[in-house]
Scaffold this active site. Structure first.
Site, PDB file in Angstrom:
ATOM      1  N   GLU B  47     -23.671 -25.479  29.201  1.00 29.76           N
ATOM      2  CA  GLU B  47     -22.517 -25.295  28.312  1.00 29.76           C
ATOM      3  C   GLU B  47     -22.888 -24.717  26.958  1.00 29.76           C
ATOM      4  OE1 GLU B  47     -23.264 -27.952  30.308  1.00 29.76           O
ATOM      5  OE2 GLU B  47     -21.921 -29.552  29.669  1.00 29.76           O
ATOM      6  N   ASN B  48     -24.102 -25.016  26.479  1.00 27.14           N
ATOM      7  CA  ASN B  48     -24.458 -24.580  25.134  1.00 27.14           C
ATOM      8  C   ASN B  48     -24.819 -23.097  25.072  1.00 27.14           C
ATOM      9  OD1 ASN B  48     -26.769 -25.329  26.646  1.00 27.14           O
ATOM     10  ND2 ASN B  48     -27.993 -25.352  24.787  1.00 27.14           N
TER      11      ASN B  48
END
Lengths: 230, 217
Positions: B47-48
């Protein structure tokens, strides 16, 4: 023609932040967190701040200094589980915490930066995160109105910059920096390397300097920027 | 890790098909990569802001700017890409994730998932969990069959705040593989040494048991 020089000292850049300001802070964990700008904000002591950030860093790091210093009134975040101090302060009602789904936080910030008032999304419509939010029906679906976020100030960490404020980022340090750099009235970027105009090729620029108000060159990086040993 | 848990992880790894784009939740789901061959064709998403997650690195060789969403120091592989959080969740919400493997506090027989909040005890925020659960094309849960006190985690209805409604299609536990069908839970496979009666007793809702021989893992 020539592009202007927006480089300044960290003291002068942070001195423009007032008590009660809303401040976006880049970063996801350590990468992309502007630790030096945060430390200067801690030193100058502005109070009653609303911070918009993905996370609350870890205890004793990053924005935890501001929370521990009593400078923070409210956090708008996606997850603070790695910072037990922040969780304890939230549970004791010493700070207000507004949680947002991670990509919706990013999109609210992007909307703010793009001059939009809100976005419509079905994300979280069946969850606690929908509480207090306006619901609209469109195409037979229930959608949440997620309001755009803008801030008085954004604190950005870049790997490389030029004096006009063109920015480039490293690896997973992009995260929230890219959107936040478009969504504040005053954008302050710290850069690990600040070279003369032309050091960043036009193709390498990720945030155009026209979004950025102040650029601060970092000297030697503090320990907070390093590997977290667990 | 207990033997039953490592068998669950190994079994769940077979959920990943060649060519998929996959997000692995923090904790147990991350461990399934240890059961994939080094040259297995899969695109792991974090996600990052990373697709093409490479092996985890020790502190000595780690890149301070390169982590996964759980904070582990990871690496790139040929073809990896970095991007910001807006792009990362555009990928999630537009249906580009073929599969996500997530942890759970509770899963209901209708596919409801609760994995982010225990009111009064644990409320650190959902991070990216809501979008993963709501928008990945296939949402699969990995969890122990019961909690530390022995209470079932597979229930008729979730009592905790929901992450997403009706999203889960399959559950890998230390006792069984359970599908979620129109009719609710359905036993598919049993862990070695576990009987269908054990699973029924440890499940907090009706569970369909096949008449035929049940495969083991």
């Amino acid at each position: 023609m020539r592009l202007s020089d927006k480089s300044t000292t960290i003291e002068a850049a942070i001195a423009g932040i007032a008590d009660g300001a809303t401040v976006m802070v880049g970063g996801f964990g350590v990468p992309g967190t502007p630790f030096a700008l945060i430390q200067e904000l801690r030193r100058q002591g502005q109070k009653d701040l609303t911070l918009i950030k993905n996370d609350a860093n870890e205890a004793g790091m990053g924005i935890d200094h501001l929370i521990a210093g009593g400078q923070v009134r409210k956090l708008i975040v996606t997850h603070i589980g790695l910072n037990p101090h922040a969780v304890a302060r939230m549970n004791n009602a010493e700070i207000e915490v507004e949680f947002c789904a991670q990509g919706i936080l990013a999109e609210r910030i992007r909307a703010g930066g793009a001059g939009l008032q809100a976005i419509l999304t079905d994300i979280g419509v069946d969850t606690d995160l929908a509480q207090g939010k306006q619901v609209v029906e469109m195409n037979g679906r229930r959608l949440l109105v997620e309001t755009a976020l803008r801030a008085d100030v954004a604190l950005i960490h870049a790997a490389r910059a030029d004096p006009f404020g063109n920015l480039a980022y490293a690896a997973t340090a992009r995260n929230f920096n890219v959107a936040m750099a478009m969504a504040a009235a005053r954008v302050i970027a710290e850069a690990e390397t600040l070279g003369p105009l032309g050091t960043l090729s036009a193709e390498a620029v990720e945030t155009p300097g026209a979004f950025v108000d102040h650029v601060v060159a970092l000297g030697a990086l503090s320990e907070e920027y390093g590997i977290v040993r667990r | 890790m207990s033997d039953a848990r490592s068998r669950m992880v190994a079994r769940a790894a077979r959920e990943i098909r060649p060519g998929m784009v996959v997000n692995l939740g923090i904790g147990l789901p991350t461990k399934v990569v240890n059961h994939l061959p080094a040259d297995f064709p899969v695109c792991l998403h974090s996600e990052n802001g990373l697709t093409g997650i490479g092996p985890t690195l020790p502190d000595e060789t780690a890149d301070r700017n390169l982590i996964d969403a759980g904070g582990a120091y990871v690496s790139t592989i040929p073809g990896s890409a970095f991007f910001d959080s807006v792009v990362s969740f555009s990928l999630v919400r537009s249906g580009r994730l073929d599969l996500t493997l997530l942890g759970a506090f509770e899963v209901a027989g209708n596919g409801d998932l609760a994995n982010w909040k225990i009111p009064g005890k644990f409320s650190p925020g959902a991070g990216g969990a809501i979008e993963l659960a709501q928008k990945a094309r296939r949402v699969v849960v990995m969890t122990t069959h019961v909690d530390r006190k022995g209470n079932p985690k597979l229930l008729a209805a979730c009592s905790l705040p929901l992450t997403a409604r009706g999203c889960v299609v399959r559950i890998y536990t230390d006792m069984a593989v359970v599908d979620i069908t129109e009719a609710g839970f359905a036993l598919c496979e049993l862990a070695e040494g576990v009987s269908a009666a054990d699973v029924r007793a440890a499940t907090g809702a009706p569970i369909a048991i096949p008449d035929t021989a049940i495969p083991t893992f």
